[in-house]
Design an enzyme around this catalytic site. Sequence first.
Site, PDB file in Angstrom:
ATOM      1  N   HIS A  37      39.246  31.432  61.218  1.00 30.25           N
ATOM      2  CA  HIS A  37      38.209  30.517  61.738  1.00 30.25           C
ATOM      3  C   HIS A  37      38.776  29.657  62.864  1.00 30.25           C
ATOM      4  CE1 HIS A  37      36.843  30.762  57.361  1.00 30.25           C
ATOM      5  NE2 HIS A  37      35.769  31.162  58.018  1.00 30.25           N
ATOM      6  N   VAL A 176      42.665  37.819  62.326  1.00 28.39           N
ATOM      7  CA  VAL A 176      43.961  37.135  62.155  1.00 28.39           C
ATOM      8  C   VAL A 176      44.498  37.537  60.780  1.00 28.39           C
ATOM      9  CG1 VAL A 176      45.144  34.907  62.050  1.00 28.39           C
ATOM     10  CG2 VAL A 176      43.212  35.221  63.615  1.00 28.39           C
TER      11      VAL A 176
END
Length: 281
Positions: A37, A176
């Site tokens: 995020h 990620v």
Amino acid sequence: MEIIKGIAELRSRIQQAKEDGKDIGLVPTMGYLHEGHLSLVRAAVRDNDIVVVSIFVNPTQFGPNEDYDSYPRDLEHDAAKLRELGVDYVFAPGVQEMYPEGYNSFVEVRDLTDKLCGKSRPGHFRGVTTVVTKLLNIVQPHRAYFGQKDFQQLVVIRRMVTDLNIPVEIKGLPIVREEDGLAMSSRNKYLNSKERKAATVLFKALEKGKEMILEGERDADKVREEMAGLINQEPLARIDYVAVVDPEGLQDLKKIGDRVLLALAVFIGNTRLIDNCFIEV
Ligand code: PAF
């Protein structure tokens, strides 16, 4: 940074910013923020004058037997991280604010939503497209940011924005990963230490599939079988789907061409994890 719970209040702030000629970026999230995020937030802060991060665990995208109630929530912790990154507004509405008494409208994207996660989570994407439309209408941002871990979600949202002429630029940012390859997810919190180790099998399977394709394998079934075989060797893993698809239409491939998406959903214990790898050869 301000934390705003009401739609009208957020709108008046945004309207003022727009009158001042500012560019607005929106990062829609369900909170419990991790580095995935935060990479979206950093990009939004870089590209825009004003950044809104929404934190809303959206009930309409959870099935009746899914984890809506237990989904991790920690607004205070999230807000502290967002403040550090230079976010202007956190929009954290309650369920009543987003879906008041009498609410009765939904946005549906067809075809793309029947496949992959849509098969095992009926109604999920209808909830996602509805809430994302609402957020885009509330904020009317210049740009909105989504992670590629939810690759299908990104494809569906791009389709919706095009089909419904929603004037926003959709930005998709790379997955990620933790050091051992596990894709970051708020749901990783559910894993105990044995499961956490077992969860690396998703990345290993994607790496195996990618290696086969880069070495010249063009038979999608062979790639699928090899990936599934590898996952099945892990006793804590149960496959929901292993797919080799075209990255635009999300259709199963027979023969692999220039662009391919390897996509997985695997239960590790009771936790359903997803991951994917986009390959251009
Ligand atoms: O990806 C998510 O976290 C959610 O699906 C989203 C886009 C915030 C909609 O609730």
